[in-house]
Design a protein around this motif. Structure first.
Motif, PDB file in Angstrom:
ATOM      1  N   ASP A 256     -29.882  28.014  27.387  1.00 43.65           N
ATOM      2  CA  ASP A 256     -31.155  27.650  26.759  1.00 43.65           C
ATOM      3  C   ASP A 256     -31.360  26.145  26.880  1.00 43.65           C
ATOM      4  OD1 ASP A 256     -31.341  30.307  26.013  1.00 43.65           O
ATOM      5  OD2 ASP A 256     -30.420  29.936  24.047  1.00 43.65           O
ATOM      6  N   LEU A 257     -32.490  25.744  27.476  1.00 44.54           N
ATOM      7  CA  LEU A 257     -32.781  24.332  27.713  1.00 44.54           C
ATOM      8  C   LEU A 257     -33.926  23.890  26.809  1.00 44.54           C
ATOM      9  CD1 LEU A 257     -32.275  21.738  29.359  1.00 44.54           C
ATOM     10  CD2 LEU A 257     -33.960  22.563  31.008  1.00 44.54           C
ATOM     11  N   TYR A 258     -33.687  22.782  26.097  1.00 43.22           N
ATOM     12  CA  TYR A 258     -34.690  22.166  25.235  1.00 43.22           C
ATOM     13  C   TYR A 258     -34.928  20.730  25.711  1.00 43.22           C
ATOM     14  CZ  TYR A 258     -33.648  26.099  22.150  1.00 43.22           C
ATOM     15  OH  TYR A 258     -33.461  27.360  21.648  1.00 43.22           O
ATOM     16  N   LEU A 259     -36.174  20.311  25.667  1.00 47.16           N
ATOM     17  CA  LEU A 259     -36.551  18.974  26.106  1.00 47.16           C
ATOM     18  C   LEU A 259     -37.089  18.189  24.922  1.00 47.16           C
ATOM     19  CD1 LEU A 259     -37.106  16.837  28.321  1.00 47.16           C
ATOM     20  CD2 LEU A 259     -39.318  17.934  28.686  1.00 47.16           C
TER      21      LEU A 259
ATOM     22  N   ILE B  88     -41.094  14.854  20.185  1.00 51.36           N
ATOM     23  CA  ILE B  88     -41.553  16.237  20.360  1.00 51.36           C
ATOM     24  C   ILE B  88     -40.412  17.044  20.972  1.00 51.36           C
ATOM     25  CG2 ILE B  88     -43.388  17.688  21.287  1.00 51.36           C
ATOM     26  CD1 ILE B  88     -44.939  15.051  21.831  1.00 51.36           C
ATOM     27  N   LYS B  89     -40.215  18.237  20.447  1.00 51.52           N
ATOM     28  CA  LYS B  89     -39.180  19.130  20.957  1.00 51.52           C
ATOM     29  C   LYS B  89     -39.841  20.328  21.627  1.00 51.52           C
ATOM     30  CE  LYS B  89     -35.003  21.674  19.634  1.00 51.52           C
ATOM     31  NZ  LYS B  89     -34.112  22.097  18.516  1.00 51.52           N
ATOM     32  N   PHE B  90     -39.438  20.591  22.880  1.00 51.63           N
ATOM     33  CA  PHE B  90     -39.988  21.696  23.670  1.00 51.63           C
ATOM     34  C   PHE B  90     -38.873  22.658  24.054  1.00 51.63           C
ATOM     35  CE2 PHE B  90     -42.556  17.941  24.659  1.00 51.63           C
ATOM     36  CZ  PHE B  90     -43.837  18.393  24.427  1.00 51.63           C
ATOM     37  N   HIS B  91     -39.281  23.895  24.324  1.00 47.83           N
ATOM     38  CA  HIS B  91     -38.393  24.862  24.965  1.00 47.83           C
ATOM     39  C   HIS B  91     -38.842  24.999  26.417  1.00 47.83           C
ATOM     40  CE1 HIS B  91     -37.035  29.251  25.640  1.00 47.83           C
ATOM     41  NE2 HIS B  91     -36.019  28.428  25.870  1.00 47.83           N
ATOM     42  N   VAL B  92     -37.938  24.750  27.363  1.00 44.64           N
ATOM     43  CA  VAL B  92     -38.266  24.736  28.785  1.00 44.64           C
ATOM     44  C   VAL B  92     -38.014  26.128  29.358  1.00 44.64           C
ATOM     45  CG1 VAL B  92     -37.900  23.552  30.979  1.00 44.64           C
ATOM     46  CG2 VAL B  92     -37.527  22.324  28.835  1.00 44.64           C
ATOM     47  N   GLN B  93     -39.033  26.660  30.053  1.00 42.32           N
ATOM     48  CA  GLN B  93     -38.952  27.995  30.628  1.00 42.32           C
ATOM     49  C   GLN B  93     -39.430  27.956  32.077  1.00 42.32           C
ATOM     50  OE1 GLN B  93     -41.643  29.799  27.771  1.00 42.32           O
ATOM     51  NE2 GLN B  93     -39.961  30.873  26.767  1.00 42.32           N
ATOM     52  N   ASN B  94     -39.077  29.010  32.828  1.00 37.61           N
ATOM     53  CA  ASN B  94     -39.556  29.212  34.213  1.00 37.61           C
ATOM     54  C   ASN B  94     -39.314  27.967  35.075  1.00 37.61           C
ATOM     55  OD1 ASN B  94     -40.480  31.679  33.255  1.00 37.61           O
ATOM     56  ND2 ASN B  94     -42.569  30.957  32.976  1.00 37.61           N
TER      57      ASN B  94
ATOM     58  N   PHE C 140     -42.342  23.878  35.894  1.00 38.32           N
ATOM     59  CA  PHE C 140     -41.718  24.458  34.701  1.00 38.32           C
ATOM     60  C   PHE C 140     -42.786  24.591  33.626  1.00 38.32           C
ATOM     61  CE2 PHE C 140     -41.002  19.897  34.743  1.00 38.32           C
ATOM     62  CZ  PHE C 140     -41.461  19.481  33.513  1.00 38.32           C
ATOM     63  N   VAL C 141     -42.437  25.275  32.543  1.00 41.37           N
ATOM     64  CA  VAL C 141     -43.343  25.545  31.431  1.00 41.37           C
ATOM     65  C   VAL C 141     -42.694  25.032  30.153  1.00 41.37           C
ATOM     66  CG1 VAL C 141     -44.601  27.316  30.144  1.00 41.37           C
ATOM     67  CG2 VAL C 141     -44.251  27.573  32.608  1.00 41.37           C
ATOM     68  N   LEU C 142     -43.496  24.358  29.324  1.00 39.18           N
ATOM     69  CA  LEU C 142     -43.016  23.800  28.059  1.00 39.18           C
ATOM     70  C   LEU C 142     -43.681  24.526  26.901  1.00 39.18           C
ATOM     71  CD1 LEU C 142     -43.200  19.972  28.884  1.00 39.18           C
ATOM     72  CD2 LEU C 142     -41.186  21.448  28.959  1.00 39.18           C
ATOM     73  N   ASN C 143     -42.856  25.003  25.983  1.00 33.36           N
ATOM     74  CA  ASN C 143     -43.342  25.641  24.767  1.00 33.36           C
ATOM     75  C   ASN C 143     -43.032  24.720  23.588  1.00 33.36           C
ATOM     76  OD1 ASN C 143     -44.368  27.420  22.925  1.00 33.36           O
ATOM     77  ND2 ASN C 143     -42.740  28.953  23.137  1.00 33.36           N
ATOM     78  N   VAL C 144     -44.064  24.275  22.898  1.00 30.47           N
ATOM     79  CA  VAL C 144     -43.882  23.313  21.806  1.00 30.47           C
ATOM     80  C   VAL C 144     -43.183  23.997  20.636  1.00 30.47           C
ATOM     81  CG1 VAL C 144     -45.025  21.652  20.315  1.00 30.47           C
ATOM     82  CG2 VAL C 144     -46.022  22.211  22.521  1.00 30.47           C
TER      83      VAL C 144
ATOM     84  N   PRO D 151     -34.869  31.780  21.631  1.00 27.70           N
ATOM     85  CA  PRO D 151     -34.282  32.677  22.645  1.00 27.70           C
ATOM     86  C   PRO D 151     -33.185  33.559  22.083  1.00 27.70           C
ATOM     87  CG  PRO D 151     -34.487  30.433  23.480  1.00 27.70           C
ATOM     88  CD  PRO D 151     -34.796  30.364  22.032  1.00 27.70           C
ATOM     89  N   THR D 152     -32.435  33.061  21.089  1.00 34.22           N
ATOM     90  CA  THR D 152     -31.401  33.892  20.473  1.00 34.22           C
ATOM     91  C   THR D 152     -32.009  35.103  19.781  1.00 34.22           C
ATOM     92  OG1 THR D 152     -30.078  31.893  20.121  1.00 34.22           O
ATOM     93  CG2 THR D 152     -29.448  33.859  18.899  1.00 34.22           C
ATOM     94  N   GLN D 153     -33.137  34.897  19.090  1.00 31.96           N
ATOM     95  CA  GLN D 153     -33.809  36.007  18.430  1.00 31.96           C
ATOM     96  C   GLN D 153     -34.364  36.996  19.444  1.00 31.96           C
ATOM     97  OE1 GLN D 153     -33.876  36.539  15.130  1.00 31.96           O
ATOM     98  NE2 GLN D 153     -34.925  38.492  15.508  1.00 31.96           N
ATOM     99  N   ILE D 154     -34.870  36.494  20.570  1.00 29.20           N
ATOM    100  CA  ILE D 154     -35.386  37.393  21.614  1.00 29.20           C
ATOM    101  C   ILE D 154     -34.262  38.255  22.179  1.00 29.20           C
ATOM    102  CG2 ILE D 154     -36.407  37.463  23.919  1.00 29.20           C
ATOM    103  CD1 ILE D 154     -37.979  34.959  23.180  1.00 29.20           C
ATOM    104  N   ARG D 155     -33.102  37.648  22.450  1.00 29.77           N
ATOM    105  CA  ARG D 155     -31.968  38.422  22.949  1.00 29.77           C
ATOM    106  C   ARG D 155     -31.482  39.420  21.908  1.00 29.77           C
ATOM    107  NH1 ARG D 155     -30.670  33.303  25.401  1.00 29.77           N
ATOM    108  NH2 ARG D 155     -29.494  32.684  23.541  1.00 29.77           N
ATOM    109  N   ARG D 156     -31.503  39.018  20.629  1.00 28.30           N
ATOM    110  CA  ARG D 156     -31.111  39.937  19.562  1.00 28.30           C
ATOM    111  C   ARG D 156     -32.062  41.129  19.484  1.00 28.30           C
ATOM    112  NH1 ARG D 156     -31.284  36.564  15.632  1.00 28.30           N
ATOM    113  NH2 ARG D 156     -29.120  35.863  15.800  1.00 28.30           N
ATOM    114  N   ASN D 157     -33.343  40.890  19.651  1.00 26.39           N
ATOM    115  CA  ASN D 157     -34.314  41.987  19.615  1.00 26.39           C
ATOM    116  C   ASN D 157     -34.118  42.939  20.801  1.00 26.39           C
ATOM    117  OD1 ASN D 157     -35.407  40.799  17.339  1.00 26.39           O
ATOM    118  ND2 ASN D 157     -37.050  39.771  18.448  1.00 26.39           N
ATOM    119  N   ILE D 158     -33.820  42.364  21.982  1.00 21.17           N
ATOM    120  CA  ILE D 158     -33.579  43.209  23.161  1.00 21.17           C
ATOM    121  C   ILE D 158     -32.351  44.092  22.948  1.00 21.17           C
ATOM    122  CG2 ILE D 158     -32.965  43.161  25.601  1.00 21.17           C
ATOM    123  CD1 ILE D 158     -34.667  40.647  25.872  1.00 21.17           C
TER     124      ILE D 158
END
Length: 294
Positions: free
Chosen positions: A105-108, A119-125, A226-230, A252-259
Motif C-alpha cells: 500500500d503506497l501513500y503520498l 495532504i495525504k493521498f492513497h496512490v493507485q493504478n 497514477f491516480v491519487l485518492n485524497v 486497502p486493509t478494509q477492502i481486502r478484509r471485505n473480499i
C-alpha cells in the motif's frame, strides 16, 4: 538592471536619489527575481518495492527543482516531524514523501514545510515510464506547463490541493539544472472523486505539413501515470488539526478484509448446501420391502 543604470546616471548628474535609495531599488529587484524559488525534497520510507521506486525516480527526473533525499530510507517508527528538519537541511520548502505500508500500500504526503498545510493521498493504478513505453519524449530539465481541471475550483479542498501542486510541480524560472524550454505538460484531472495524473509531450508540427483544418500542436503521452485518492488534509506540515477528511475513503486493509469475508461467506454457503443435500439423500432412502426378492 536598467533601473539601476538610470539611478547611477542620475546620481552623476546631481539630480537623482542617493546611493542608499539606489541600493534599496536594487535589493527590491533581486527580491522579486527570487520570489518564486521552490525546491522539493523527495524521499520514501522503508519497504518500497521496485514499481514504487521507479515512480519516485520518474517524478524526480521530470522536474529539475526536485531533490532526492538521503539514500537511507526513513524508518516508519520515526516521527514524520523529522521530515521538516530534513527539508530545512536540504534548503527545500516543499516535500513529497512516499509512505509504504504492508509492502504493497503506497501513500503520498505532499507538504509545504515547515508550516503546512500537508495532504495525504492513497496512490493507485501506478504505471511507470518503463512499463508504458510511450512514444512521447521530452528534454530532461525542461520546464512543464501545469494544467488543472476546472473542477478544482468547485470545492475548497480541491482549490487547496491545486495551490500545493502548483508550488510543487511548477518549475520556477531560473531554477538550478532547468533548461529554458517548455516542451511537456503535466495534467491533473478529477474523475470519480480522484485526481488523475498524466504527463504529455508538446509536439509542434512543421508549418508546411499543417493543413487548414488542423492545429499545429499535438500532445503525446510520456508517462508516468497514477491516480491519487485524497484521505486527509492537515493544517500543519505532517501534523496538526484535520482540515478535511474524505468520508468516501476506504482503507486497502478494509477492502481486502471485505473480499476475504465475501469468499468465506461463499464457501460457507457451499458447505451448508452440501450438508442439506446429504440430509435429503439420507431421508429419501426407501424402507426395506419384505416382498422384494433377494
Amino acid at each position: 538592471m536598467a533601473t539601476v543604470f538610470k539611478l547611477a546616471k542620475a546620481q552623476k548628474e546631481g539630480n537623482g536619489p542617493s546611493s542608499r535609495e539606489a541600493h534599496k531599488e536594487k535589493n527590491s529587484e533581486e527580491q522579486k527575481a527570487k520570489k518564486n524559488k521552490q525546491r522539493v525534497l523527495v524521499l520514501s520510507s522503508r519497504g518500497i518495492n521496485f514499481r514504487q521506486r521507479h515512480l519516485l525516480n520518474d517524478l524526480a527526473a521530470l522536474s529539475p527543482h526536485f531533490k532526492k533525499g538521503m539514500d537511507a530510507k526513513l524508518d516508519q517508527k520515526s516521527q514524520f516531524s523529522i521530515l521538516n528538519e530534513l527539508a530545512e537541511l536540504n534548503n527545500c520548502n516543499n516535500c513529497l514523501f512516499f509512505e509504504v505500508r504492508r509492502k504493497e500500500d503506497l501513500y503520498l504526503w505532499a507538504s509545504k514545510t515547515p508550516n503546512g498545510p500537508s495532504i495525504k493521498f492513497h496512490v493507485q493504478n501506478i504505471h511507470t515510464m518503463d512499463e508504458l513505453k510511450m512514444t512521447g519524449n521530452c528534454l530532461k530539465g525542461s520546464r512543464p506547463i501545469v494544467s488543472f481541471d476546472k473542477t478544482f475550483d468547485t470545492q475548497p479542498h480541491f482549490s487547496l490541493i491545486k495551490q500545493v501542486f502548483t508550488h510543487i510541480f511548477s518549475v520556477p524560472r531560473g531554477a538550478r539544472r532547468s533548461k529554458p524550454f517548455i516542451d511537456h505538460l503535466i495534467s491533473f484531472t478529477i474523475a470519480d472523486n480522484r485526481i488523475w495524473f498524466r504527463n504529455y509531450q508538446i509536439v509542434e508540427k512543421d508549418p508546411t505539413e499543417v493543413e487548414k483544418n488542423q492545429k499545429d500542436i499535438t500532445l503525446v503521452e510520456i508517462g508516468p501515470r497514477f491516480v491519487l485518492n485524497v484521505i486527509r488534509i492537515f493544517e500543519g506540515s505532517f501534523n496538526g488539526a484535520t482540515i478535511f477528511a474524505n468520508p468516501e475513503f476506504i482503507t486497502p486493509t478494509q477492502i481486502r478484509r471485505n473480499i476475504k469475508a465475501e469468499k468465506a461467506a461463499r464457501y460457507q454457503s457451499r458447505v451448508q448446501s452440501k450438508e442439506v443435500l446429504r440430509h435429503k439423500l439420507s431421508a429419501s432412502v426407501l424402507p426395506f420391502d419384505p416382498m422384494e426378492r433377494s
